[in-house]
Design an enzyme around this catalytic site. Sequence first.
Site, PDB file in Angstrom:
ATOM      1  N   TYR A  53     -13.296   1.837  21.242  1.00  0.00           N
ATOM      2  CA  TYR A  53     -13.466   1.990  19.792  1.00  0.00           C
ATOM      3  C   TYR A  53     -14.691   2.844  19.485  1.00  0.00           C
ATOM      4  CZ  TYR A  53     -10.163  -1.907  19.083  1.00  0.00           C
ATOM      5  OH  TYR A  53      -9.064  -2.729  19.064  1.00  0.00           O
ATOM      6  N   SER A 237      -3.513  -6.208  13.541  1.00  0.00           N
ATOM      7  CA  SER A 237      -2.721  -5.520  12.511  1.00  0.00           C
ATOM      8  C   SER A 237      -1.925  -6.493  11.658  1.00  0.00           C
ATOM      9  CB  SER A 237      -1.788  -4.478  13.134  1.00  0.00           C
ATOM     10  OG  SER A 237      -2.511  -3.383  13.628  1.00  0.00           O
ATOM     11  N   LEU A 239      -2.037  -6.874   8.605  1.00  0.00           N
ATOM     12  CA  LEU A 239      -1.660  -6.201   7.359  1.00  0.00           C
ATOM     13  C   LEU A 239      -0.845  -4.943   7.643  1.00  0.00           C
ATOM     14  CD1 LEU A 239      -4.977  -6.605   5.330  1.00  0.00           C
ATOM     15  CD2 LEU A 239      -2.858  -7.915   5.088  1.00  0.00           C
ATOM     16  N   GLY A 242      -2.367  -1.668   6.876  1.00  0.00           N
ATOM     17  CA  GLY A 242      -2.566  -1.485   5.438  1.00  0.00           C
ATOM     18  C   GLY A 242      -1.306  -1.442   4.623  1.00  0.00           C
ATOM     19  N   LEU A 244       0.946  -3.699   4.091  1.00  0.00           N
ATOM     20  CA  LEU A 244       1.184  -4.923   3.331  1.00  0.00           C
ATOM     21  C   LEU A 244       0.223  -5.113   2.159  1.00  0.00           C
ATOM     22  CD1 LEU A 244       2.066  -7.226   6.338  1.00  0.00           C
ATOM     23  CD2 LEU A 244       3.569  -6.722   4.393  1.00  0.00           C
ATOM     24  N   THR A 245      -0.772  -4.242   2.030  1.00  0.00           N
ATOM     25  CA  THR A 245      -1.618  -4.289   0.833  1.00  0.00           C
ATOM     26  C   THR A 245      -0.883  -3.737  -0.373  1.00  0.00           C
ATOM     27  OG1 THR A 245      -2.562  -2.068   1.119  1.00  0.00           O
ATOM     28  CG2 THR A 245      -3.655  -3.900   2.281  1.00  0.00           C
ATOM     29  N   GLY A 246       0.138  -2.918  -0.119  1.00  0.00           N
ATOM     30  CA  GLY A 246       0.870  -2.267  -1.196  1.00  0.00           C
ATOM     31  C   GLY A 246       0.271  -0.955  -1.636  1.00  0.00           C
ATOM     32  N   LYS A 247      -0.853  -0.559  -1.027  1.00  0.00           N
ATOM     33  CA  LYS A 247      -1.552   0.640  -1.517  1.00  0.00           C
ATOM     34  C   LYS A 247      -0.820   1.939  -1.196  1.00  0.00           C
ATOM     35  CE  LYS A 247      -4.685   0.819   2.503  1.00  0.00           C
ATOM     36  NZ  LYS A 247      -6.106   0.667   2.916  1.00  0.00           N
TER      37      LYS A 247
END
Length: 348
Positions: A53, A237, A239, A242, A244-247
């Site tokens: 990372y 993961s 989400l 990302g 599943l945030t809907g963004k």
Amino acid sequence: MQKNRLGRTDMEVTRYCLGTMTWGTQTGTDAAHAQIDMALERGVTFLDTAEMYPVNPVSAETIGRTEQIIGQWIAKARGRRGDLVVATKHSGEGLSKVRDGAPISAATIRETVEGSLRRLDTDYIDLYQFHWPNRGSYHFRQNWRYDPSDVEPEQVLDEMAGCLDALEEERRRGTIRHFGLSNETAWGAAQWLRLAERTDTPRPVTIQNEYSLLWRQFDTDLAELALHEDLGLLAYSPLAAGLLTGKYQGGAVPSGSRMDLVAELGGRRTARAFAAVDAYLDIAARHGLDPVQMALAWVAGRPFTTSVIFGATELDQLSHILDGMDLALGDEVLAEIDEAHREHPMPY
């Protein structure tokens, strides 16, 4: 903050774990240190990182930077190392930017552990994980093409036995406390467990695999193995990068977001994925739930989950996630989630 036991050990970890893979690219040092401080204030003491990372992107110039950022926090907060449970990972075969892509082996473990210890500015690693199997796996969207038929089982088992012996040496030196798997298969995990018990070497206590409302591969076979063998899931993961945030619904790509940097989200960006997200957003809206908090609470509530690894690039995102840590989903919500899963299986 609820804690769960790490495998069959006496160690406990918080059921939410602060992920760090963007620290050093999307998230700067000061912001990362502020995240550690906030997480500790709110009861999250578990931190997950890896030698490779940060990501987004992975580059030779940034390899190890995330561990260094954590190490700088530890150096500043002398006396607080014991407040954290730190997990890191040894990269598997094929990552050319680390050890020229060499596989995990008895010969690489000592030097890799030493490198992580230096960067983390610590004397020990609480949980040392193998990032992915040398032979490959069904993860990272390889499930559509991974073919294990050319694997030589005896060779794999010999390599595993050598690695376990090397891990036992590290455990005796005090450099690692426990051992975990990541991106492993049911067969592979079963072999690690069998060999460790036969040779009295470090028994895997966790398996860090991808798991979310959109990616439920763990539910078949691995769930049974995890429950009966006390091999707790560290879900990454949760989400779905990302989604599943809907963004990202309606074609939106917020500036600086993961999709802005990695357009296909590691193979997750499909029309079926957006349709599935709509279904889960609808469930959250009907029940007055925040979709991020609902998605994380669902993973945390699974019977085989030890901890949910979440990440945040901004401090306000972290605060929002921490606000939902005590959420428990009701039977009606869970039933609707199961129905949505049946209608939208394997969306990527």
